[in-house]
Scaffold this motif. Sequence first.
Motif, PDB file in Angstrom:
ATOM      1  N   GLN A  38       0.834  -1.200   0.000  1.00 41.88           N
ATOM      2  CA  GLN A  38       0.000   0.000   0.000  1.00 41.88           C
ATOM      3  C   GLN A  38       0.873   1.255   0.000  1.00 41.88           C
ATOM      4  O   GLN A  38       0.611   2.210  -0.726  1.00 41.88           O
ATOM      5  CB  GLN A  38      -0.931  -0.012   1.219  1.00 41.88           C
ATOM      6  CG  GLN A  38      -1.996  -1.087   1.156  1.00 41.88           C
ATOM      7  CD  GLN A  38      -2.635  -1.353   2.505  1.00 41.88           C
ATOM      8  OE1 GLN A  38      -2.305  -0.720   3.500  1.00 41.88           O
ATOM      9  NE2 GLN A  38      -3.551  -2.308   2.548  1.00 41.88           N
ATOM     10  N   THR A  41       2.440   1.689  -3.477  1.00 40.00           N
ATOM     11  CA  THR A  41       1.481   2.239  -4.446  1.00 40.00           C
ATOM     12  C   THR A  41       1.314   3.737  -4.229  1.00 40.00           C
ATOM     13  O   THR A  41       1.319   4.524  -5.189  1.00 40.00           O
ATOM     14  CB  THR A  41       0.120   1.549  -4.303  1.00 40.00           C
ATOM     15  OG1 THR A  41       0.267   0.159  -4.590  1.00 40.00           O
ATOM     16  CG2 THR A  41      -0.905   2.155  -5.256  1.00 40.00           C
ATOM     17  N   SER A  75     -12.981   7.425  -0.744  1.00 41.36           N
ATOM     18  CA  SER A  75     -12.340   6.871  -1.939  1.00 41.36           C
ATOM     19  C   SER A  75     -13.351   6.744  -3.074  1.00 41.36           C
ATOM     20  O   SER A  75     -13.060   7.043  -4.234  1.00 41.36           O
ATOM     21  CB  SER A  75     -11.726   5.505  -1.630  1.00 41.36           C
ATOM     22  OG  SER A  75     -10.698   5.619  -0.680  1.00 41.36           O
ATOM     23  N   TRP A  83     -11.598   0.526  -3.698  1.00 37.44           N
ATOM     24  CA  TRP A  83     -10.571  -0.264  -3.036  1.00 37.44           C
ATOM     25  C   TRP A  83      -9.166   0.229  -3.387  1.00 37.44           C
ATOM     26  O   TRP A  83      -8.186  -0.219  -2.799  1.00 37.44           O
ATOM     27  CB  TRP A  83     -10.714  -1.739  -3.400  1.00 37.44           C
ATOM     28  CG  TRP A  83     -10.475  -2.052  -4.837  1.00 37.44           C
ATOM     29  CD1 TRP A  83      -9.286  -2.349  -5.436  1.00 37.44           C
ATOM     30  CD2 TRP A  83     -11.450  -2.099  -5.878  1.00 37.44           C
ATOM     31  NE1 TRP A  83      -9.445  -2.579  -6.771  1.00 37.44           N
ATOM     32  CE2 TRP A  83     -10.778  -2.432  -7.084  1.00 37.44           C
ATOM     33  CE3 TRP A  83     -12.831  -1.897  -5.910  1.00 37.44           C
ATOM     34  CZ2 TRP A  83     -11.450  -2.552  -8.286  1.00 37.44           C
ATOM     35  CZ3 TRP A  83     -13.492  -2.015  -7.119  1.00 37.44           C
ATOM     36  CH2 TRP A  83     -12.804  -2.341  -8.282  1.00 37.44           C
ATOM     37  N   ARG A  84      -9.071   1.145  -4.336  1.00 39.86           N
ATOM     38  CA  ARG A  84      -7.764   1.680  -4.720  1.00 39.86           C
ATOM     39  C   ARG A  84      -7.429   2.907  -3.873  1.00 39.86           C
ATOM     40  O   ARG A  84      -6.822   3.870  -4.328  1.00 39.86           O
ATOM     41  CB  ARG A  84      -7.770   2.016  -6.205  1.00 39.86           C
ATOM     42  CG  ARG A  84      -7.986   0.789  -7.077  1.00 39.86           C
ATOM     43  CD  ARG A  84      -8.164   1.108  -8.538  1.00 39.86           C
ATOM     44  NE  ARG A  84      -6.936   1.637  -9.133  1.00 39.86           N
ATOM     45  CZ  ARG A  84      -6.800   1.880 -10.430  1.00 39.86           C
ATOM     46  NH1 ARG A  84      -7.802   1.637 -11.249  1.00 39.86           N
ATOM     47  NH2 ARG A  84      -5.684   2.364 -10.898  1.00 39.86           N
ATOM     48  N   TRP A  85      -7.824   2.844  -2.573  1.00 41.79           N
ATOM     49  CA  TRP A  85      -7.595   3.980  -1.678  1.00 41.79           C
ATOM     50  C   TRP A  85      -6.128   4.367  -1.543  1.00 41.79           C
ATOM     51  O   TRP A  85      -5.839   5.548  -1.313  1.00 41.79           O
ATOM     52  CB  TRP A  85      -8.204   3.694  -0.305  1.00 41.79           C
ATOM     53  CG  TRP A  85      -7.536   2.567   0.423  1.00 41.79           C
ATOM     54  CD1 TRP A  85      -7.858   1.260   0.364  1.00 41.79           C
ATOM     55  CD2 TRP A  85      -6.413   2.657   1.306  1.00 41.79           C
ATOM     56  NE1 TRP A  85      -7.018   0.512   1.143  1.00 41.79           N
ATOM     57  CE2 TRP A  85      -6.127   1.351   1.736  1.00 41.79           C
ATOM     58  CE3 TRP A  85      -5.632   3.707   1.778  1.00 41.79           C
ATOM     59  CZ2 TRP A  85      -5.089   1.067   2.611  1.00 41.79           C
ATOM     60  CZ3 TRP A  85      -4.600   3.429   2.656  1.00 41.79           C
ATOM     61  CH2 TRP A  85      -4.337   2.122   3.063  1.00 41.79           C
ATOM     62  N   PRO A  86      -5.133   3.436  -1.670  1.00 41.06           N
ATOM     63  CA  PRO A  86      -3.745   3.909  -1.575  1.00 41.06           C
ATOM     64  C   PRO A  86      -3.403   4.943  -2.637  1.00 41.06           C
ATOM     65  O   PRO A  86      -2.540   5.799  -2.417  1.00 41.06           O
ATOM     66  CB  PRO A  86      -2.920   2.623  -1.764  1.00 41.06           C
ATOM     67  CG  PRO A  86      -3.817   1.534  -1.302  1.00 41.06           C
ATOM     68  CD  PRO A  86      -5.183   1.967  -1.766  1.00 41.06           C
ATOM     69  N   SER A 152     -12.132   3.146   8.403  1.00 40.04           N
ATOM     70  CA  SER A 152     -11.905   2.704   7.023  1.00 40.04           C
ATOM     71  C   SER A 152     -13.205   2.270   6.367  1.00 40.04           C
ATOM     72  O   SER A 152     -13.443   2.523   5.189  1.00 40.04           O
ATOM     73  CB  SER A 152     -10.909   1.543   7.013  1.00 40.04           C
ATOM     74  OG  SER A 152      -9.692   1.935   7.591  1.00 40.04           O
ATOM     75  N   HIS A 282      -8.393  -3.262   0.840  1.00 39.34           N
ATOM     76  CA  HIS A 282      -7.356  -3.444  -0.165  1.00 39.34           C
ATOM     77  C   HIS A 282      -7.634  -4.744  -0.907  1.00 39.34           C
ATOM     78  O   HIS A 282      -8.228  -5.659  -0.358  1.00 39.34           O
ATOM     79  CB  HIS A 282      -5.962  -3.462   0.462  1.00 39.34           C
ATOM     80  CG  HIS A 282      -5.750  -4.556   1.458  1.00 39.34           C
ATOM     81  ND1 HIS A 282      -6.267  -4.509   2.749  1.00 39.34           N
ATOM     82  CD2 HIS A 282      -5.077  -5.739   1.373  1.00 39.34           C
ATOM     83  CE1 HIS A 282      -5.924  -5.598   3.404  1.00 39.34           C
ATOM     84  NE2 HIS A 282      -5.211  -6.362   2.600  1.00 39.34           N
ATOM     85  N   HIS A 322      -9.589  -7.450   2.891  1.00 38.18           N
ATOM     86  CA  HIS A 322      -9.672  -7.750   1.462  1.00 38.18           C
ATOM     87  C   HIS A 322     -11.026  -7.337   0.893  1.00 38.18           C
ATOM     88  O   HIS A 322     -12.070  -7.571   1.509  1.00 38.18           O
ATOM     89  CB  HIS A 322      -9.443  -9.238   1.207  1.00 38.18           C
ATOM     90  CG  HIS A 322      -7.997  -9.580   1.039  1.00 38.18           C
ATOM     91  ND1 HIS A 322      -7.514 -10.876   1.076  1.00 38.18           N
ATOM     92  CD2 HIS A 322      -6.910  -8.791   0.808  1.00 38.18           C
ATOM     93  CE1 HIS A 322      -6.198 -10.865   0.889  1.00 38.18           C
ATOM     94  NE2 HIS A 322      -5.817  -9.618   0.730  1.00 38.18           N
TER      95      HIS A 322
END
Length: 384
Positions: A38, A41, A75, A83-86, A152, A282, A322
């Motif tokens: 994470q 990324t 996000s 799910w692409r929060w990073p 989260s 993630h 996940h």
Amino acid sequence: MSRKFPGVRAVFPTTLLLALTLANGTANAADFPITSSQRSTAQQVSQAGVPLSELAADAPDSYTVKKGDTLWDISKLFLKSPWRWPELWGMNLDQIRNPHLIYPGQVLFLDKSNGRARLSVGRPLQGNGQGGDGKLSPRIREELLDNSAIASVPMHLIGPFLNEAVVFDDDRLAVAPRIVATQEGRVLLSRGETAYVRGDVSAARTWQVFRSPKPLIDPGTGEVLGYEARHVGTAELKTVGSESEAAVVPSTFTVSQLREEANVGDRLAPLPPSEQDAFAPHPPGQNIAGRIISVYGDGLNAGQNQIVALNKGKRDGLERGHVLALWRSGTVRPDLTAPDRQLMTLPDERHGMLFVFRVFERVSYALILQVQAPVQGGDRFTQP
């Protein structure tokens, strides 16, 4: 002491928040876990920003974080894939050192320049703000930071299940301590009432009360993956009984909390430590595919914000946090344009999202974050 800088927004120092929090002992870095992938990324995105094509169609130019928001909500607001929060975090890695430490009242600003998107965090200026002038000065929050930071995911939905959703590898509850009698000979027990229990109760003072467990059977292989124990409530041990050839004296418990009335015959197991560590959405690091075993509770179908059991667990690489995609099997329909009306199977359709929050060796529990149609046992899931 403060200075005026023309044309600059007053940026809220997130790094100062983290430093003050750790210095005062109200949080620990381990409470906000960030994996190396994470962070990697986020670092990659911080170099160049996010392509505009990855932004949500209606991504706002600014957004004020509200109490009750989650990292998933924010996000989803800015990115097509929540799910692409990073990547969202990486859009401003300098200011947002830890994405778990974002607070209500902070303002997120979206900069879309040179074909890339970047995110900054700040606070609206006091006064009329003419000319863009503002005072830059640190601010200290009065409330405990670890209690005010946004979660989260919706913790109020999964919080109770972090301890209550239990899967045993074997049918050990069959020989666990059991309720054998109640006050005044009644069958049902309410909160605050006394329960009499036979069995070895020396392992703990606080116990969970369970209804008879049901086997969790893999929809594909028929393998028994574990035994799901239906949580009834909790009870506190008051006095330890004794058994001998001459007399049997049950242990005495007081029912402290109930989801439903406890019955004679219900089984007890020690209450495990609470699992309230922070964790964030993630995707799995590898391909994974499986099926839903059942809906938690008595339901046959499930919708958004309900819990389902999955036929994959630790041994398959699943872990807490996940995010998984839900798939609806393609329906069988006749080809109305063909003379023989030949049957055809339409492609499977992705129609929802799961968030894994509790993982056992062969089974996991997941929250349905979003879904377009009812979910039932046998439905398929994959990595997003």
